[in-house]
Motif scaffolding. Structure first.
Motif, PDB file in Angstrom:
ATOM      1  N   ARG A 139       3.981   6.052  -5.318  1.00 56.96           N
ATOM      2  CA  ARG A 139       3.657   6.139  -6.606  1.00 56.96           C
ATOM      3  C   ARG A 139       2.507   6.874  -7.388  1.00 56.96           C
ATOM      4  NH1 ARG A 139       3.104   0.452  -8.538  1.00 56.96           N
ATOM      5  NH2 ARG A 139       3.526   1.228 -10.693  1.00 56.96           N
ATOM      6  N   LYS A 140       1.821   7.250  -6.185  1.00 56.95           N
ATOM      7  CA  LYS A 140       0.300   7.939  -6.557  1.00 56.95           C
ATOM      8  C   LYS A 140      -0.492   7.446  -7.287  1.00 56.95           C
ATOM      9  CE  LYS A 140       0.679  12.604  -7.216  1.00 56.95           C
ATOM     10  NZ  LYS A 140       0.922  14.002  -7.412  1.00 56.95           N
ATOM     11  N   LYS A 141      -0.750   6.156  -6.913  1.00 54.64           N
ATOM     12  CA  LYS A 141      -1.538   5.163  -7.375  1.00 54.64           C
ATOM     13  C   LYS A 141      -2.783   5.155  -6.327  1.00 54.64           C
ATOM     14  CE  LYS A 141       0.838   3.800 -11.039  1.00 54.64           C
ATOM     15  NZ  LYS A 141       0.419   3.939 -12.442  1.00 54.64           N
ATOM     16  N   ASN A 142      -3.287   6.326  -5.958  1.00 50.37           N
ATOM     17  CA  ASN A 142      -4.294   6.297  -5.038  1.00 50.37           C
ATOM     18  C   ASN A 142      -5.632   5.425  -5.255  1.00 50.37           C
ATOM     19  OD1 ASN A 142      -2.552   7.713  -3.508  1.00 50.37           O
ATOM     20  ND2 ASN A 142      -3.459   9.681  -4.317  1.00 50.37           N
ATOM     21  N   SER A 195      -8.008   0.772  -2.447  1.00 46.41           N
ATOM     22  CA  SER A 195      -9.598   0.777  -2.448  1.00 46.41           C
ATOM     23  C   SER A 195     -10.071   0.257  -1.193  1.00 46.41           C
ATOM     24  CB  SER A 195      -9.934  -0.307  -3.602  1.00 46.41           C
ATOM     25  OG  SER A 195      -9.455  -1.573  -3.334  1.00 46.41           O
ATOM     26  N   PHE A 196     -11.082   0.227  -0.696  1.00 46.68           N
ATOM     27  CA  PHE A 196     -11.813  -0.305   0.336  1.00 46.68           C
ATOM     28  C   PHE A 196     -11.537  -1.884   0.600  1.00 46.68           C
ATOM     29  CE2 PHE A 196     -15.057  -2.919   2.348  1.00 46.68           C
ATOM     30  CZ  PHE A 196     -15.003  -2.302   3.783  1.00 46.68           C
ATOM     31  N   THR A 219       0.847  -1.134  -0.020  1.00 44.84           N
ATOM     32  CA  THR A 219      -0.023  -0.055  -0.092  1.00 44.84           C
ATOM     33  C   THR A 219       0.712   1.428  -0.155  1.00 44.84           C
ATOM     34  OG1 THR A 219      -1.447  -1.228   1.368  1.00 44.84           O
ATOM     35  CG2 THR A 219      -1.955   1.076   0.880  1.00 44.84           C
ATOM     36  N   PHE A 220       1.772   1.261   0.802  1.00 42.67           N
ATOM     37  CA  PHE A 220       2.831   2.407   0.615  1.00 42.67           C
ATOM     38  C   PHE A 220       3.476   2.510  -0.397  1.00 42.67           C
ATOM     39  CE2 PHE A 220       2.809   1.014   5.295  1.00 42.67           C
ATOM     40  CZ  PHE A 220       2.357   2.473   5.713  1.00 42.67           C
TER      41      PHE A 220
END
Length: 266
Positions: free
Chosen positions: A129-132, A136-137, A123-124
């Motif tokens: 990498r700005k892959k927000n 996801s939930f 997740t980090f």
């Protein structure tokens, strides 16, 4: 209900050997709350005005480490269950504290638990990498609940047993999953077109189906009372994961195809 929770939290662990991060509810909850704040609030805010990091090399190494780690874990689990542990799959109980292979069972169980913390790094990587959109939930819930469930099981029931059987299935899935991640990291442009991408979700659904079936089987037998709580937990959470992953599969692979068919038929 409150009395049951208080009794659950104050219960003395059945195994006197307490490995790191298996002895404090507060520590584990603090880690998970910090994780949620960092990946959902602090991290994206800090990266808002920054360029995404190029982590391709780091991610390749991470995936290789995960593959090797899980292959070794899978081999150790199979060896113990089918060999010296001699697990009875009709009623899988923890090895006695004085069993000669108890330490092996402890450390193999703990190795899986520790790997759940390693999984949080993924997740980090998304944040940096700005892959927000990939945070996801389902992604966050899965990571958080796996850490907590592993901790809860080790604290309440010790190392091994029915939980050990369930994690062994998950290890097999993780080997295939990180092999997919590694292959896609070699050429990110083909990631979306890898033919076996959608089958990863199907494999995960099969895994949850096996856990659900085995947990239900134990509950219906009624002879293995020591596993009633873990079998109930296995039934509940495998059902939740089946619903969440099935929803993801439909949204990712079924609905897009229907839209394409509708467009081409017009």
């Amino acid at each position: 209900m409150i009395g049951y929770l208080q009794e659950l939290l104050s219960r003395t662990p059945p195994d006197p050997v307490r490995l790191p991060l298996t002895n404090s509810h507060g520590t584990v909850l603090a880690i998970l709350i910090s994780y949620l704040l960092l990946v959902k609030v602090v991290g994206p805010k800090l990266m808002e005005s920054r360029k995404p990091f190029d982590l391709r090399g780091v991610i390749k190494v991470y995936n290789i480490v995960q593959i090797i780690y899980n292959v070794i874990l899978c081999a150790c689990s199979a060896f113990l269950m089918l060999g010296p542990g001699n697990y009875n799959f009709n009623c899988i109980e923890n090895l006695p504290l004085d069993h000669e292979w108890k330490n092996f069972e402890r450390w193999t169980s703990y190795a899986y638990y520790f790997n759940k913390y390693m999984d949080l790094l993924e997740t980090f990587f998304f944040v940096l990498r700005k892959k927000n959109q990939q945070i996801s939930f389902l992604h966050v819930f899965h990571h958080v609940i796996m850490v907590f469930l592993c901790y809860w099981y080790l604290f309440q029931y010790g190392y091994g047993g029915h939980g050990f059987f369930m994690i062994s299935l998950n290890v097999v899935v993780h080997i295939m999953m990180y092999a997919y991640y590694y292959q896609s990291s070699l050429n990110p442009s083909v990631r979306a077109n890898l033919w076996w991408k959608k089958y990863m979700t199907i494999i995960q659904l099969v895994q949850f189906g096996i856990v659900l079936s085995h947990s239900t089987y134990i509950l219906r037998r009624g002879e293995c009372t020591a596993l009633t709580t873990t079998a109930r937990a296995g039934t509940i959470f495998s059902t939740i994961f089946i619903i969440l992953f099935l929803n993801f599969y439909i949204r990712a692979y079924v609905l897009p195809k229907k839209k394409v068919v509708q467009k081409t038929s017009k």
